[in-house]
Write a protein that holds these residues in place. Structure first.
Motif, short mmCIF file in Angstrom:
data_model
loop_
_atom_site.label_atom_id
_atom_site.label_comp_id
_atom_site.label_asym_id
_atom_site.label_seq_id
_atom_site.Cartn_x
_atom_site.Cartn_y
_atom_site.Cartn_z
N SER A 106 0.84 -1.21 0.00
CA SER A 106 0.00 0.00 0.00
C SER A 106 0.87 1.25 0.00
CB SER A 106 -0.97 0.00 1.18
OG SER A 106 -0.27 0.10 2.39
N LYS A 107 1.99 1.22 0.72
CA LYS A 107 2.91 2.37 0.71
C LYS A 107 3.50 2.58 -0.69
CE LYS A 107 4.34 2.38 5.55
NZ LYS A 107 5.45 2.18 6.47
N LEU A 108 3.86 1.47 -1.35
CA LEU A 108 4.41 1.57 -2.71
C LEU A 108 3.37 2.11 -3.68
CD1 LEU A 108 6.52 -1.71 -3.10
CD2 LEU A 108 7.37 0.63 -3.15
N ARG A 109 2.12 1.62 -3.57
CA ARG A 109 1.05 2.11 -4.46
C ARG A 109 0.80 3.58 -4.22
NH1 ARG A 109 -1.86 -2.91 -2.64
NH2 ARG A 109 -1.24 -4.46 -4.18
N GLU A 110 0.85 4.01 -2.95
CA GLU A 110 0.64 5.41 -2.60
C GLU A 110 1.71 6.31 -3.22
OE1 GLU A 110 1.02 7.87 1.46
OE2 GLU A 110 -0.39 6.20 1.58
N ARG A 111 2.97 5.84 -3.14
CA ARG A 111 4.09 6.60 -3.72
C ARG A 111 3.98 6.68 -5.24
NH1 ARG A 111 9.77 4.58 -1.91
NH2 ARG A 111 8.63 3.20 -0.55
N LYS A 112 3.59 5.56 -5.84
CA LYS A 112 3.48 5.51 -7.30
C LYS A 112 2.35 6.39 -7.80
CE LYS A 112 4.98 1.79 -10.15
NZ LYS A 112 4.81 0.46 -10.65
N GLY A 113 1.30 6.51 -7.00
CA GLY A 113 0.15 7.30 -7.38
C GLY A 113 0.42 8.79 -7.40
N ARG A 114 1.43 9.23 -6.71
CA ARG A 114 1.74 10.68 -6.62
C ARG A 114 2.34 11.19 -7.87
NH1 ARG A 114 4.18 11.65 -0.59
NH2 ARG A 114 2.32 11.05 0.48
#
Length: 114
Positions: A106-114
């Motif tokens: 979820s942290k990786l997806r959050e970073r990628k989404g930015r």
């Protein structure tokens, strides 16, 4: 062909008296008998004033050898090699691992989404 300065039939360090004047006399020694579980006998030497260990590794088979011929020490139990993952699995359950994985993803997806 070798040079004319070579002394034939000798080599550096040969002979009983070579270097004794430089190193001095050897310390007095005592030989100690050890026996392993495979009935191998070894006799290492120790300085007279040295403390003699209760066990000695057998030079033939590697098992521990003791001072008593009738009762040699038992072989040590070897622990198998464990990987880092095996140690982690001892500390964490599968559910804990899935929760940590989901958190990291979820942290990786959050970073990628930015």
């Amino acid at each position: 062909m070798t040079g004319g300065n070579a002394i034939r039939g000798t080599r550096v360090g040969s002979g009983p008296a070579v270097g004794e004047s430089e190193r001095g006399e050897a310390a007095p020694r005592k030989r100690v008998d050890y026996w392993c579980a495979n009935a191998h006998h070894s006799r290492p030497s120790f300085a007279m004033d040295a403390e003699v260990p209760e066990e000695w590794d057998c030079p033939r088979c590697g098992l521990p050898a003791g001072l008593d011929q009738e009762n040699p020490p038992e072989a040590r139990r070897n622990e198998p090699y464990k990987s880092h993952l095996a140690y982690v699995k001892e500390r964490r359950s599968d559910a804990d691992g899935m929760a940590i994985l989901e958190e990291a993803l979820s942290k990786l997806r959050e970073r990628k989404g930015r």
